[in-house]
Design a protein around this motif. Structure first.
Motif, PDB file in Angstrom:
ATOM      1  N   GLU A 118      -6.531  -3.290   5.613  1.00 62.53           N
ATOM      2  CA  GLU A 118      -6.659  -3.250   4.148  1.00 62.53           C
ATOM      3  C   GLU A 118      -6.514  -4.626   3.518  1.00 62.53           C
ATOM      4  O   GLU A 118      -7.226  -4.971   2.566  1.00 62.53           O
ATOM      5  CB  GLU A 118      -5.601  -2.323   3.534  1.00 62.53           C
ATOM      6  CG  GLU A 118      -5.805  -0.861   3.815  1.00 62.53           C
ATOM      7  CD  GLU A 118      -4.961  -0.375   4.971  1.00 62.53           C
ATOM      8  OE1 GLU A 118      -4.682   0.828   5.024  1.00 62.53           O
ATOM      9  OE2 GLU A 118      -4.570  -1.207   5.823  1.00 62.53           O
ATOM     10  N   TYR A 120      -0.933   8.746   0.822  1.00 60.22           N
ATOM     11  CA  TYR A 120      -1.882   8.131  -0.101  1.00 60.22           C
ATOM     12  C   TYR A 120      -1.504   8.368  -1.558  1.00 60.22           C
ATOM     13  O   TYR A 120      -0.989   9.429  -1.918  1.00 60.22           O
ATOM     14  CB  TYR A 120      -3.286   8.673   0.142  1.00 60.22           C
ATOM     15  CG  TYR A 120      -3.886   8.232   1.450  1.00 60.22           C
ATOM     16  CD1 TYR A 120      -4.184   6.898   1.693  1.00 60.22           C
ATOM     17  CD2 TYR A 120      -4.169   9.154   2.460  1.00 60.22           C
ATOM     18  CE1 TYR A 120      -4.740   6.491   2.887  1.00 60.22           C
ATOM     19  CE2 TYR A 120      -4.730   8.756   3.660  1.00 60.22           C
ATOM     20  CZ  TYR A 120      -5.008   7.424   3.874  1.00 60.22           C
ATOM     21  OH  TYR A 120      -5.548   7.022   5.067  1.00 60.22           O
ATOM     22  N   HIS A 145      -7.722  -3.141  -5.331  1.00 59.79           N
ATOM     23  CA  HIS A 145      -6.673  -2.348  -4.698  1.00 59.79           C
ATOM     24  C   HIS A 145      -7.087  -0.879  -4.620  1.00 59.79           C
ATOM     25  O   HIS A 145      -6.890  -0.210  -3.589  1.00 59.79           O
ATOM     26  CB  HIS A 145      -5.370  -2.506  -5.480  1.00 59.79           C
ATOM     27  CG  HIS A 145      -4.154  -2.069  -4.722  1.00 59.79           C
ATOM     28  ND1 HIS A 145      -3.778  -0.747  -4.618  1.00 59.79           N
ATOM     29  CD2 HIS A 145      -3.233  -2.775  -4.013  1.00 59.79           C
ATOM     30  CE1 HIS A 145      -2.681  -0.663  -3.894  1.00 59.79           C
ATOM     31  NE2 HIS A 145      -2.332  -1.876  -3.501  1.00 59.79           N
ATOM     32  N   ALA A 189      -9.512   3.081   2.793  1.00 60.84           N
ATOM     33  CA  ALA A 189      -8.498   3.406   3.803  1.00 60.84           C
ATOM     34  C   ALA A 189      -8.462   4.909   4.041  1.00 60.84           C
ATOM     35  O   ALA A 189      -8.395   5.371   5.192  1.00 60.84           O
ATOM     36  CB  ALA A 189      -7.133   2.892   3.354  1.00 60.84           C
ATOM     37  N   VAL A 200     -12.283  -0.537   6.894  1.00 59.06           N
ATOM     38  CA  VAL A 200     -10.876  -0.954   6.859  1.00 59.06           C
ATOM     39  C   VAL A 200     -10.307  -1.063   8.263  1.00 59.06           C
ATOM     40  O   VAL A 200      -9.510  -1.968   8.544  1.00 59.06           O
ATOM     41  CB  VAL A 200     -10.049   0.032   6.001  1.00 59.06           C
ATOM     42  CG1 VAL A 200      -8.563  -0.137   6.246  1.00 59.06           C
ATOM     43  CG2 VAL A 200     -10.345  -0.180   4.520  1.00 59.06           C
ATOM     44  N   VAL A 254     -10.045  -0.314  -2.053  1.00 59.85           N
ATOM     45  CA  VAL A 254      -9.557  -0.445  -0.676  1.00 59.85           C
ATOM     46  C   VAL A 254      -8.715   0.771  -0.290  1.00 59.85           C
ATOM     47  O   VAL A 254      -8.771   1.241   0.849  1.00 59.85           O
ATOM     48  CB  VAL A 254      -8.770  -1.755  -0.494  1.00 59.85           C
ATOM     49  CG1 VAL A 254      -8.112  -1.804   0.881  1.00 59.85           C
ATOM     50  CG2 VAL A 254      -9.694  -2.959  -0.665  1.00 59.85           C
ATOM     51  N   THR A 255      -7.951   1.304  -1.236  1.00 61.82           N
ATOM     52  CA  THR A 255      -7.201   2.540  -0.963  1.00 61.82           C
ATOM     53  C   THR A 255      -8.158   3.680  -0.646  1.00 61.82           C
ATOM     54  O   THR A 255      -7.921   4.475   0.276  1.00 61.82           O
ATOM     55  CB  THR A 255      -6.316   2.901  -2.167  1.00 61.82           C
ATOM     56  OG1 THR A 255      -5.400   1.834  -2.430  1.00 61.82           O
ATOM     57  CG2 THR A 255      -5.516   4.172  -1.896  1.00 61.82           C
ATOM     58  N   TRP A 280       0.849  -1.187   0.000  1.00 59.16           N
ATOM     59  CA  TRP A 280       0.000   0.000   0.000  1.00 59.16           C
ATOM     60  C   TRP A 280       0.882   1.233   0.000  1.00 59.16           C
ATOM     61  O   TRP A 280       1.812   1.333   0.803  1.00 59.16           O
ATOM     62  CB  TRP A 280      -0.923   0.009   1.212  1.00 59.16           C
ATOM     63  CG  TRP A 280      -1.757  -1.229   1.305  1.00 59.16           C
ATOM     64  CD1 TRP A 280      -1.540  -2.309   2.117  1.00 59.16           C
ATOM     65  CD2 TRP A 280      -2.917  -1.544   0.517  1.00 59.16           C
ATOM     66  NE1 TRP A 280      -2.492  -3.271   1.903  1.00 59.16           N
ATOM     67  CE2 TRP A 280      -3.350  -2.838   0.925  1.00 59.16           C
ATOM     68  CE3 TRP A 280      -3.630  -0.865  -0.472  1.00 59.16           C
ATOM     69  CZ2 TRP A 280      -4.470  -3.442   0.364  1.00 59.16           C
ATOM     70  CZ3 TRP A 280      -4.733  -1.480  -1.029  1.00 59.16           C
ATOM     71  CH2 TRP A 280      -5.148  -2.751  -0.611  1.00 59.16           C
ATOM     72  N   TYR A 314      -9.223  -6.334   0.903  1.00 57.50           N
ATOM     73  CA  TYR A 314      -8.754  -6.719  -0.434  1.00 57.50           C
ATOM     74  C   TYR A 314      -8.942  -8.226  -0.655  1.00 57.50           C
ATOM     75  O   TYR A 314      -9.380  -8.658  -1.733  1.00 57.50           O
ATOM     76  CB  TYR A 314      -7.282  -6.347  -0.592  1.00 57.50           C
ATOM     77  CG  TYR A 314      -6.677  -6.773  -1.912  1.00 57.50           C
ATOM     78  CD1 TYR A 314      -6.751  -5.943  -3.030  1.00 57.50           C
ATOM     79  CD2 TYR A 314      -6.052  -8.016  -2.061  1.00 57.50           C
ATOM     80  CE1 TYR A 314      -6.215  -6.326  -4.244  1.00 57.50           C
ATOM     81  CE2 TYR A 314      -5.520  -8.411  -3.271  1.00 57.50           C
ATOM     82  CZ  TYR A 314      -5.603  -7.570  -4.363  1.00 57.50           C
ATOM     83  OH  TYR A 314      -5.073  -7.963  -5.573  1.00 57.50           O
ATOM     84  N   GLY A 368      -0.437   1.441   5.042  1.00 58.94           N
ATOM     85  CA  GLY A 368      -1.460   0.819   5.883  1.00 58.94           C
ATOM     86  C   GLY A 368      -1.916   1.761   6.978  1.00 58.94           C
ATOM     87  O   GLY A 368      -1.108   2.473   7.574  1.00 58.94           O
TER      88      GLY A 368
END
Length: 261
Positions: free
Chosen positions: A154, A51, A214, A221, A147, A217-218, A36, A158, A40
Protein backbone atom coordinates in the motif's frame (compact mmCIF):
# COMPACT_ATOMS: atom_id res chain seq x y z
CA UNK A 1 -10.32 -22.37 -8.57
CA UNK A 2 -10.69 -18.57 -8.83
CA UNK A 3 -8.92 -18.20 -5.48
CA UNK A 4 -6.07 -20.40 -6.75
CA UNK A 5 -5.76 -18.32 -9.91
CA UNK A 6 -5.65 -15.14 -7.82
CA UNK A 7 -2.91 -16.54 -5.59
CA UNK A 8 -0.83 -17.64 -8.57
CA UNK A 9 -1.28 -14.26 -10.25
CA UNK A 10 -0.34 -12.45 -7.06
CA UNK A 11 2.82 -14.55 -6.79
CA UNK A 12 3.84 -13.88 -10.37
CA UNK A 13 3.16 -10.16 -10.06
CA UNK A 14 5.01 -9.98 -6.76
CA UNK A 15 8.10 -11.52 -8.33
CA UNK A 16 7.84 -9.09 -11.22
CA UNK A 17 7.47 -6.17 -8.85
CA UNK A 18 10.44 -7.21 -6.74
CA UNK A 19 12.56 -7.72 -9.84
CA UNK A 20 11.65 -4.25 -11.11
CA UNK A 21 12.52 -2.82 -7.73
CA UNK A 22 15.88 -4.59 -7.71
CA UNK A 23 16.70 -3.16 -11.12
CA UNK A 24 15.72 0.38 -10.17
CA UNK A 25 18.36 3.01 -9.67
CA UNK A 26 19.68 3.38 -6.14
CA UNK A 27 18.46 6.96 -5.70
CA UNK A 28 14.74 6.11 -5.82
CA UNK A 29 13.13 7.28 -2.57
CA UNK A 30 11.76 4.66 -0.21
CA UNK A 31 7.98 5.08 0.21
CA UNK A 32 7.17 6.50 3.66
CA UNK A 33 5.16 4.20 5.91
CA UNK A 34 1.48 5.15 6.14
CA UNK A 35 -1.19 4.31 8.69
CA UNK A 36 -3.79 1.84 7.37
CA UNK A 37 -6.90 0.89 9.32
CA UNK A 38 -6.47 -2.73 8.20
CA UNK A 39 -2.78 -2.75 9.10
CA UNK A 40 -1.65 -3.60 5.56
CA UNK A 41 -2.37 -6.63 3.36
CA UNK A 42 1.04 -8.12 4.13
CA UNK A 43 0.97 -7.55 7.89
CA UNK A 44 1.04 -10.71 9.99
CA UNK A 45 0.67 -8.83 13.26
CA UNK A 46 -2.57 -6.93 12.63
CA UNK A 47 -4.87 -9.75 13.78
CA UNK A 48 -7.52 -7.44 15.23
CA UNK A 49 -7.58 -4.82 12.46
CA UNK A 50 -10.08 -4.58 9.62
CA UNK A 51 -10.96 -2.38 6.68
CA UNK A 52 -12.37 1.10 7.06
CA UNK A 53 -15.35 0.51 4.77
CA UNK A 54 -16.22 4.18 4.53
CA UNK A 55 -12.74 4.70 3.07
CA UNK A 56 -13.16 1.64 0.82
CA UNK A 57 -16.38 3.09 -0.60
CA UNK A 58 -14.77 6.49 -1.14
CA UNK A 59 -11.84 4.72 -2.79
CA UNK A 60 -14.18 2.93 -5.16
CA UNK A 61 -15.60 6.32 -6.12
CA UNK A 62 -12.08 7.59 -6.89
CA UNK A 63 -11.37 4.48 -8.93
CA UNK A 64 -14.66 4.77 -10.84
CA UNK A 65 -14.36 8.49 -11.58
CA UNK A 66 -10.60 8.76 -12.12
CA UNK A 67 -8.70 5.50 -12.49
CA UNK A 68 -11.25 3.50 -14.49
CA UNK A 69 -10.66 5.70 -17.53
CA UNK A 70 -7.37 3.84 -18.10
CA UNK A 71 -7.10 0.93 -15.64
CA UNK A 72 -9.15 -2.27 -15.60
CA UNK A 73 -9.95 -4.45 -12.59
CA UNK A 74 -10.88 -7.67 -14.34
CA UNK A 75 -10.98 -9.87 -11.20
CA UNK A 76 -13.89 -7.92 -9.68
CA UNK A 77 -17.59 -8.17 -10.48
CA UNK A 78 -20.10 -5.46 -9.59
CA UNK A 79 -21.81 -7.84 -7.14
CA UNK A 80 -18.58 -7.86 -5.09
CA UNK A 81 -19.50 -4.32 -4.05
CA UNK A 82 -22.06 -5.84 -1.67
CA UNK A 83 -19.09 -6.78 0.48
CA UNK A 84 -18.06 -3.16 1.04
CA UNK A 85 -21.49 -1.96 2.12
CA UNK A 86 -23.47 -1.15 -1.02
CA UNK A 87 -27.01 -2.49 -0.97
CA UNK A 88 -28.74 -4.41 -3.76
CA UNK A 89 -30.27 -1.36 -5.44
CA UNK A 90 -27.02 0.59 -5.29
CA UNK A 91 -25.09 -2.29 -6.86
CA UNK A 92 -27.68 -2.61 -9.64
CA UNK A 93 -27.47 1.13 -10.31
CA UNK A 94 -23.67 1.10 -10.40
CA UNK A 95 -23.65 -1.86 -12.80
CA UNK A 96 -26.36 -0.32 -15.01
CA UNK A 97 -24.36 2.91 -15.33
CA UNK A 98 -22.03 1.16 -17.80
CA UNK A 99 -22.82 -0.39 -21.15
CA UNK A 100 -21.39 -3.83 -21.90
CA UNK A 101 -21.20 -5.88 -25.07
CA UNK A 102 -23.10 -9.16 -25.00
CA UNK A 103 -24.27 -11.78 -27.42
CA UNK A 104 -24.55 -13.14 -29.94
CA UNK A 105 -28.32 -12.78 -30.12
CA UNK A 106 -30.69 -14.97 -32.13
CA UNK A 107 -29.48 -13.28 -35.30
CA UNK A 108 -25.85 -14.03 -34.45
CA UNK A 109 -25.00 -10.42 -33.72
CA UNK A 110 -23.35 -8.84 -30.70
CA UNK A 111 -25.29 -6.13 -28.91
CA UNK A 112 -24.90 -3.61 -26.12
CA UNK A 113 -26.89 -3.67 -22.88
CA UNK A 114 -26.74 -2.07 -19.41
CA UNK A 115 -24.41 -3.81 -17.01
CA UNK A 116 -25.62 -6.38 -14.49
CA UNK A 117 -24.30 -7.13 -10.98
CA UNK A 118 -22.89 -10.41 -12.32
CA UNK A 119 -20.74 -8.61 -14.92
CA UNK A 120 -17.05 -8.04 -14.38
CA UNK A 121 -15.91 -4.45 -13.98
CA UNK A 122 -15.96 -2.98 -17.46
CA UNK A 123 -12.53 -2.53 -19.00
CA UNK A 124 -11.82 0.90 -20.52
CA UNK A 125 -10.37 -0.76 -23.64
CA UNK A 126 -11.50 -3.62 -25.85
CA UNK A 127 -8.18 -5.45 -25.52
CA UNK A 128 -4.53 -4.99 -24.50
CA UNK A 129 -3.53 -3.90 -27.98
CA UNK A 130 -6.11 -1.11 -27.94
CA UNK A 131 -4.99 -0.09 -24.45
CA UNK A 132 -1.36 0.05 -25.56
CA UNK A 133 -2.20 2.01 -28.70
CA UNK A 134 -4.06 4.62 -26.65
CA UNK A 135 -1.24 4.98 -24.10
CA UNK A 136 1.97 5.44 -26.02
CA UNK A 137 2.60 1.78 -26.71
CA UNK A 138 2.22 0.36 -23.19
CA UNK A 139 -1.06 -0.84 -21.70
CA UNK A 140 -1.87 0.50 -18.21
CA UNK A 141 -1.67 -2.33 -15.64
CA UNK A 142 -4.78 -3.99 -14.29
CA UNK A 143 -5.33 -2.86 -10.69
CA UNK A 144 -6.99 -5.97 -9.26
CA UNK A 145 -3.82 -7.12 -7.47
CA UNK A 146 -1.61 -4.07 -7.81
CA UNK A 147 -1.20 -3.54 -4.06
CA UNK A 148 0.20 -7.05 -3.59
CA UNK A 149 2.25 -6.88 -6.79
CA UNK A 150 4.71 -4.24 -5.60
CA UNK A 151 7.21 -4.14 -2.78
CA UNK A 152 6.09 -1.84 0.06
CA UNK A 153 2.51 -2.76 -0.94
CA UNK A 154 0.00 0.00 0.00
CA UNK A 155 2.77 2.44 0.88
CA UNK A 156 4.26 2.18 -2.62
CA UNK A 157 0.98 2.78 -4.47
CA UNK A 158 0.17 5.71 -2.18
CA UNK A 159 3.66 7.14 -2.74
CA UNK A 160 3.30 6.90 -6.52
CA UNK A 161 -0.03 8.74 -6.43
CA UNK A 162 1.39 11.55 -4.28
CA UNK A 163 4.99 11.56 -5.53
CA UNK A 164 4.69 13.78 -8.61
CA UNK A 165 6.91 16.85 -8.56
CA UNK A 166 8.89 19.19 -10.77
CA UNK A 167 11.87 17.33 -12.18
CA UNK A 168 15.28 18.39 -10.78
CA UNK A 169 17.67 19.95 -13.23
CA UNK A 170 19.80 16.80 -13.42
CA UNK A 171 16.85 14.41 -13.90
CA UNK A 172 16.29 12.79 -17.29
CA UNK A 173 12.60 12.66 -18.12
CA UNK A 174 11.84 11.62 -21.72
CA UNK A 175 9.26 13.50 -23.77
CA UNK A 176 5.78 12.64 -22.60
CA UNK A 177 7.08 11.36 -19.27
CA UNK A 178 6.47 12.71 -15.79
CA UNK A 179 8.83 12.98 -12.83
CA UNK A 180 7.91 10.88 -9.80
CA UNK A 181 10.44 10.46 -7.02
CA UNK A 182 9.08 7.06 -5.96
CA UNK A 183 8.90 5.43 -9.39
CA UNK A 184 11.90 3.32 -10.49
CA UNK A 185 13.97 5.56 -12.74
CA UNK A 186 11.87 8.56 -11.63
CA UNK A 187 10.20 8.86 -15.05
CA UNK A 188 6.62 7.58 -15.26
CA UNK A 189 4.35 7.64 -18.31
CA UNK A 190 1.16 8.10 -16.31
CA UNK A 191 0.30 11.79 -15.84
CA UNK A 192 -0.57 12.92 -12.32
CA UNK A 193 -4.07 11.46 -11.82
CA UNK A 194 -5.28 13.20 -8.65
CA UNK A 195 -6.04 16.89 -8.15
CA UNK A 196 -7.63 18.78 -5.27
CA UNK A 197 -11.42 18.31 -5.27
CA UNK A 198 -11.13 15.90 -8.19
CA UNK A 199 -14.19 14.08 -6.85
CA UNK A 200 -17.12 15.13 -4.68
CA UNK A 201 -17.50 12.67 -1.83
CA UNK A 202 -21.07 11.80 -0.90
CA UNK A 203 -20.20 11.79 2.82
CA UNK A 204 -18.78 15.32 2.71
CA UNK A 205 -15.14 14.31 3.20
CA UNK A 206 -12.79 16.93 1.77
CA UNK A 207 -11.21 15.52 -1.40
CA UNK A 208 -7.57 16.48 -0.94
CA UNK A 209 -4.93 14.62 -2.94
CA UNK A 210 -3.63 12.73 0.15
CA UNK A 211 -7.20 11.83 1.15
CA UNK A 212 -8.13 10.54 -2.31
CA UNK A 213 -4.85 8.63 -2.58
CA UNK A 214 -5.38 7.03 0.84
CA UNK A 215 -8.97 6.10 0.00
CA UNK A 216 -8.28 4.60 -3.41
CA UNK A 217 -5.34 2.60 -2.06
CA UNK A 218 -7.60 1.27 0.71
CA UNK A 219 -10.06 0.18 -1.98
CA UNK A 220 -7.27 -1.46 -3.98
CA UNK A 221 -6.05 -3.24 -0.84
CA UNK A 222 -9.56 -4.62 -0.29
CA UNK A 223 -9.72 -5.69 -3.95
CA UNK A 224 -6.44 -7.59 -3.59
CA UNK A 225 -7.44 -9.19 -0.25
CA UNK A 226 -11.24 -9.16 0.10
CA UNK A 227 -11.12 -12.05 2.62
CA UNK A 228 -8.45 -10.45 4.81
CA UNK A 229 -10.66 -10.09 7.89
CA UNK A 230 -12.06 -13.61 7.55
CA UNK A 231 -8.55 -15.01 7.19
CA UNK A 232 -7.42 -13.18 10.31
CA UNK A 233 -10.44 -14.38 12.29
CA UNK A 234 -9.69 -17.98 11.32
CA UNK A 235 -6.06 -17.43 12.31
CA UNK A 236 -7.06 -16.12 15.74
CA UNK A 237 -9.39 -19.08 16.30
CA UNK A 238 -6.70 -21.54 15.21
CA UNK A 239 -4.07 -20.00 17.48
CA UNK A 240 -6.53 -19.89 20.40
CA UNK A 241 -7.40 -23.56 19.87
CA UNK A 242 -3.75 -24.58 19.74
CA UNK A 243 -2.92 -22.66 22.92
CA UNK A 244 -5.87 -24.22 24.79
CA UNK A 245 -5.07 -27.66 23.36
CA UNK A 246 -1.43 -27.34 24.43
CA UNK A 247 -2.57 -26.39 27.96
CA UNK A 248 -4.90 -29.38 28.15
CA UNK A 249 -2.17 -31.74 26.92
CA UNK A 250 0.32 -30.32 29.41
CA UNK A 251 -2.16 -30.78 32.28
CA UNK A 252 -2.91 -34.33 31.14
CA UNK A 253 0.80 -35.12 30.94
CA UNK A 254 1.37 -33.87 34.48
CA UNK A 255 -1.54 -35.93 35.78
CA UNK A 256 -0.50 -39.11 33.97
CA UNK A 257 3.10 -38.89 35.11
CA UNK A 258 2.43 -37.49 38.59
CA UNK A 259 3.03 -40.85 40.35
CA UNK A 260 6.29 -41.41 38.49
CA UNK A 261 7.80 -38.44 40.30
Amino acid sequence: MRRLRNLIAAGVLSVAGLTAGAQASGDVAVPPAQEWAHGGVNSFLSFFKGYDYAAVQRGFQVYKEVCAACHSMHLLSYRNLHDIGFNEEEVKAIAASVEVTDGPNDQGEMFNRPGLPSDRFKSPFANKQAAAAANGGKAPPDLSLIVKARSHFEDYVYAILTGYAEAPADAHVPPGGNYNKYFPGNAIAMPMPLFENGVTYADGTKATVPQMAHDVVTFLAWAAEPKLEERRRVGIMAITFLVVFAGVMYAAKRRVWADAH
